[in-house]
Design a protein around this motif. Structure first.
Motif, PDB file in Angstrom:
ATOM      1  N   UNK A  36     -27.897  25.662 -27.602  1.00  0.00           N
ATOM      2  CA  UNK A  36     -26.523  25.965 -28.005  1.00  0.00           C
ATOM      3  C   UNK A  36     -25.710  26.339 -26.764  1.00  0.00           C
ATOM      4  N   UNK A  37     -24.487  25.869 -26.751  1.00  0.00           N
ATOM      5  CA  UNK A  37     -23.522  26.192 -25.715  1.00  0.00           C
ATOM      6  C   UNK A  37     -22.241  26.651 -26.395  1.00  0.00           C
ATOM      7  N   UNK A  38     -21.357  27.263 -25.652  1.00  0.00           N
ATOM      8  CA  UNK A  38     -20.065  27.648 -26.195  1.00  0.00           C
ATOM      9  C   UNK A  38     -18.971  27.447 -25.161  1.00  0.00           C
ATOM     10  N   UNK A  39     -17.769  27.278 -25.691  1.00  0.00           N
ATOM     11  CA  UNK A  39     -16.632  26.995 -24.807  1.00  0.00           C
ATOM     12  C   UNK A  39     -15.366  27.600 -25.398  1.00  0.00           C
ATOM     13  N   UNK A  40     -14.580  28.197 -24.524  1.00  0.00           N
ATOM     14  CA  UNK A  40     -13.258  28.697 -24.904  1.00  0.00           C
ATOM     15  C   UNK A  40     -12.205  27.893 -24.135  1.00  0.00           C
ATOM     16  N   UNK A  41     -10.984  27.850 -24.628  1.00  0.00           N
ATOM     17  CA  UNK A  41      -9.942  27.040 -23.980  1.00  0.00           C
ATOM     18  C   UNK A  41      -9.773  27.397 -22.510  1.00  0.00           C
TER      19      UNK A  41
END
Length: 123
Positions: A36-41
């Motif tokens: 799992x990875x995550x990204x914010x603007x």
């Protein structure tokens, strides 16, 4: 054609929990590491957690250790991310990933990506 489909995102208050799921198809699921990875603007996609093909070994980024748990069910071709004690800083779009090399996940080197699911944590 490989497909990774995430689900389980949503909005929750700080301190709450969510469980993300990722259903995989078109690949040899039981032979691939998952993560799992995550990204914010405005920011790059960041590693969150990974699990080996057998499920016997896991890896986490430091900020989620002790709060998030990655697991998998090879019979269901599904990987999970249990997220507890959520914080506003956990707000992001979460992406499922598959790859052949477990050790490469923390460097973002994976073979396939899902489309993401949004997690929003309010204070």
């Amino acid at each position: 054609q490989v497909q990774l489909v995430e689900s389980g995102g949503g909005s929750v208050q700080a301190g709450g929990s969510l469980r993300l799921s990722c259903a995989a198809s078109g690949l040899s699921f039981s032979s691939d590491a998952m993560g799992w990875f995550r990204q914010t603007p405005g920011k790059e996609r960041a590693f969150v957690a990974a699990i080996t093909a057998s499920g016997g070994r896991t890896d986490y980024t430091g900020s989620v250790k002790g709060r998030f748990t990655i697991s998998r069910d090879n019979a269901k071709n599904t990987v999970y991310l249990q997220m507890n004690s959520l914080k506003p800083d956990d707000t992001a779009t979460y992406f499922c990933a598959a790859g052949s090399i477990f050790a490469a996940f923390s460097g973002g080197r994976v073979d396939y990506w899902g489309r993401g699911t949004q997690v929003t944590v309010s204070s």
